[in-house]
Design a protein around this motif. Sequence first.
Motif, PDB file in Angstrom:
ATOM      1  N   LYS A   8       0.831  -1.217   0.000  1.00 59.31           N
ATOM      2  CA  LYS A   8       0.000   0.000   0.000  1.00 59.31           C
ATOM      3  C   LYS A   8       0.857   1.255   0.000  1.00 59.31           C
ATOM      4  N   ALA A   9       1.929   1.247   0.787  1.00 57.33           N
ATOM      5  CA  ALA A   9       2.817   2.411   0.801  1.00 57.33           C
ATOM      6  C   ALA A   9       3.481   2.589  -0.558  1.00 57.33           C
ATOM      7  N   THR A  10       3.827   1.497  -1.199  1.00 56.53           N
ATOM      8  CA  THR A  10       4.404   1.562  -2.538  1.00 56.53           C
ATOM      9  C   THR A  10       3.383   2.107  -3.524  1.00 56.53           C
ATOM     10  N   ALA A  11       2.130   1.661  -3.402  1.00 52.45           N
ATOM     11  CA  ALA A  11       1.066   2.153  -4.285  1.00 52.45           C
ATOM     12  C   ALA A  11       0.854   3.651  -4.083  1.00 52.45           C
ATOM     13  N   VAL A  12       0.909   4.116  -2.842  1.00 51.68           N
ATOM     14  CA  VAL A  12       0.759   5.558  -2.565  1.00 51.68           C
ATOM     15  C   VAL A  12       1.851   6.336  -3.291  1.00 51.68           C
ATOM     16  N   TRP A  13       3.080   5.868  -3.198  1.00 52.55           N
ATOM     17  CA  TRP A  13       4.184   6.555  -3.851  1.00 52.55           C
ATOM     18  C   TRP A  13       4.020   6.537  -5.371  1.00 52.55           C
ATOM     19  N   LEU A  14       3.648   5.391  -5.929  1.00 52.21           N
ATOM     20  CA  LEU A  14       3.478   5.298  -7.383  1.00 52.21           C
ATOM     21  C   LEU A  14       2.348   6.193  -7.873  1.00 52.21           C
ATOM     22  N   VAL A  15       1.263   6.304  -7.122  1.00 55.48           N
ATOM     23  CA  VAL A  15       0.149   7.175  -7.510  1.00 55.48           C
ATOM     24  C   VAL A  15       0.609   8.636  -7.503  1.00 55.48           C
ATOM     25  N   GLU A  16       1.358   9.007  -6.471  1.00 57.35           N
ATOM     26  CA  GLU A  16       1.773  10.404  -6.318  1.00 57.35           C
ATOM     27  C   GLU A  16       2.902  10.813  -7.250  1.00 57.35           C
ATOM     28  N   ASN A  17       3.771   9.879  -7.643  1.00 57.70           N
ATOM     29  CA  ASN A  17       5.002  10.255  -8.345  1.00 57.70           C
ATOM     30  C   ASN A  17       5.161   9.711  -9.751  1.00 57.70           C
ATOM     31  N   THR A  18       4.192   8.973 -10.262  1.00 58.12           N
ATOM     32  CA  THR A  18       4.319   8.418 -11.613  1.00 58.12           C
ATOM     33  C   THR A  18       3.023   8.652 -12.384  1.00 58.12           C
ATOM     34  N   ALA A  19       3.089   8.357 -13.683  1.00 58.93           N
ATOM     35  CA  ALA A  19       1.912   8.461 -14.545  1.00 58.93           C
ATOM     36  C   ALA A  19       1.402   7.068 -14.915  1.00 58.93           C
ATOM     37  N   LEU A  20       1.650   6.104 -14.068  1.00 52.94           N
ATOM     38  CA  LEU A  20       1.195   4.738 -14.334  1.00 52.94           C
ATOM     39  C   LEU A  20      -0.319   4.667 -14.174  1.00 52.94           C
ATOM     40  N   THR A  21      -0.948   3.720 -14.884  1.00 54.37           N
ATOM     41  CA  THR A  21      -2.398   3.535 -14.755  1.00 54.37           C
ATOM     42  C   THR A  21      -2.693   2.812 -13.451  1.00 54.37           C
ATOM     43  N   PHE A  22      -3.957   2.921 -13.023  1.00 53.48           N
ATOM     44  CA  PHE A  22      -4.355   2.239 -11.795  1.00 53.48           C
ATOM     45  C   PHE A  22      -4.176   0.726 -11.927  1.00 53.48           C
ATOM     46  N   GLU A  23      -4.436   0.199 -13.118  1.00 54.75           N
ATOM     47  CA  GLU A  23      -4.293  -1.249 -13.338  1.00 54.75           C
ATOM     48  C   GLU A  23      -2.836  -1.681 -13.204  1.00 54.75           C
ATOM     49  N   GLN A  24      -1.918  -0.855 -13.732  1.00 52.43           N
ATOM     50  CA  GLN A  24      -0.499  -1.195 -13.631  1.00 52.43           C
ATOM     51  C   GLN A  24      -0.034  -1.190 -12.171  1.00 52.43           C
ATOM     52  N   ILE A  25      -0.451  -0.175 -11.445  1.00 52.63           N
ATOM     53  CA  ILE A  25      -0.062  -0.084 -10.035  1.00 52.63           C
ATOM     54  C   ILE A  25      -0.685  -1.228  -9.245  1.00 52.63           C
ATOM     55  N   ALA A  26      -1.965  -1.504  -9.524  1.00 53.38           N
ATOM     56  CA  ALA A  26      -2.656  -2.590  -8.824  1.00 53.38           C
ATOM     57  C   ALA A  26      -1.985  -3.933  -9.096  1.00 53.38           C
ATOM     58  N   ASP A  27      -1.610  -4.177 -10.339  1.00 54.87           N
ATOM     59  CA  ASP A  27      -0.961  -5.438 -10.704  1.00 54.87           C
ATOM     60  C   ASP A  27       0.392  -5.566 -10.010  1.00 54.87           C
ATOM     61  N   PHE A  28       1.159  -4.480  -9.960  1.00 52.11           N
ATOM     62  CA  PHE A  28       2.481  -4.514  -9.345  1.00 52.11           C
ATOM     63  C   PHE A  28       2.392  -4.694  -7.829  1.00 52.11           C
ATOM     64  N   CYS A  29       1.418  -4.034  -7.206  1.00 52.58           N
ATOM     65  CA  CYS A  29       1.321  -4.054  -5.747  1.00 52.58           C
ATOM     66  C   CYS A  29       0.410  -5.150  -5.212  1.00 52.58           C
ATOM     67  N   GLY A  30      -0.273  -5.888  -6.075  1.00 54.32           N
ATOM     68  CA  GLY A  30      -1.158  -6.953  -5.616  1.00 54.32           C
ATOM     69  C   GLY A  30      -2.436  -6.409  -5.003  1.00 54.32           C
ATOM     70  N   LEU A  31      -2.894  -5.274  -5.470  1.00 53.59           N
ATOM     71  CA  LEU A  31      -4.120  -4.659  -4.970  1.00 53.59           C
ATOM     72  C   LEU A  31      -5.188  -4.680  -6.060  1.00 53.59           C
ATOM     73  N   HIS A  32      -6.403  -4.333  -5.702  1.00 57.54           N
ATOM     74  CA  HIS A  32      -7.495  -4.220  -6.678  1.00 57.54           C
ATOM     75  C   HIS A  32      -7.422  -2.823  -7.296  1.00 57.54           C
ATOM     76  N   PRO A  33      -7.703  -2.688  -8.601  1.00 63.43           N
ATOM     77  CA  PRO A  33      -7.653  -1.365  -9.242  1.00 63.43           C
ATOM     78  C   PRO A  33      -8.542  -0.324  -8.556  1.00 63.43           C
ATOM     79  N   LEU A  34      -9.680  -0.741  -8.028  1.00 68.11           N
ATOM     80  CA  LEU A  34     -10.547   0.209  -7.325  1.00 68.11           C
ATOM     81  C   LEU A  34      -9.902   0.709  -6.038  1.00 68.11           C
ATOM     82  N   GLU A  35      -9.117  -0.144  -5.401  1.00 68.62           N
ATOM     83  CA  GLU A  35      -8.411   0.276  -4.200  1.00 68.62           C
ATOM     84  C   GLU A  35      -7.341   1.309  -4.539  1.00 68.62           C
TER      85      GLU A  35
END
Length: 193
Positions: A8-35
Amino acid sequence: MALPLMPKATAVWLVENTALTFEQIADFCGLHPLEVQAIADGEVAAGIVGLDPVANGQVTRIEIERCEANPDGRLKLTVTDIPQPRSKPKGARYTPVSKRQDRPDAIAWILKHHPELSDATISKLIGTTKQTILAVRDKTHWNAGNIKPRNPVTLGMCSESDLEKAVALSGRIRPATVAAEATIGRANSYDEG
């Protein structure tokens, strides 16, 4: 699939500092795209400080830029040669009060069917002391008259796989033990005759 440290902390950083899609971040972090979308909206993980996966060596900046350019690309964790910490060994095994009276029966069964197992192995399997094992073996246990050998797996003292593993590990020693017992048995029969 391996996940990054603190997803989750990694996802927070990726959301704030990259232009990755939610699906890419979710896939990398093992989270649901809605999360991940909820993290971006500030609804989830409001108090979590972002964790930089580049600084931790979990992913490279080049890998992030590659996935930013290609929305169908997936981030891959960097393989490190740093040894991973091993899980802690199990501590003393707790046996519920209702099953404690079954321990001597399980010990008797193991002693009868697998005499090659050491006292330490039996102790770990059943969660008992070496003194109890010795008392059952010598028939000096306080309840020796009522002990009936019963399978520890059916009693719930250990799993079948744990028992098989212990027997397999002691199997390396067993042929020598059996051969030694056979030699002693033959020597005793010659002494008697």
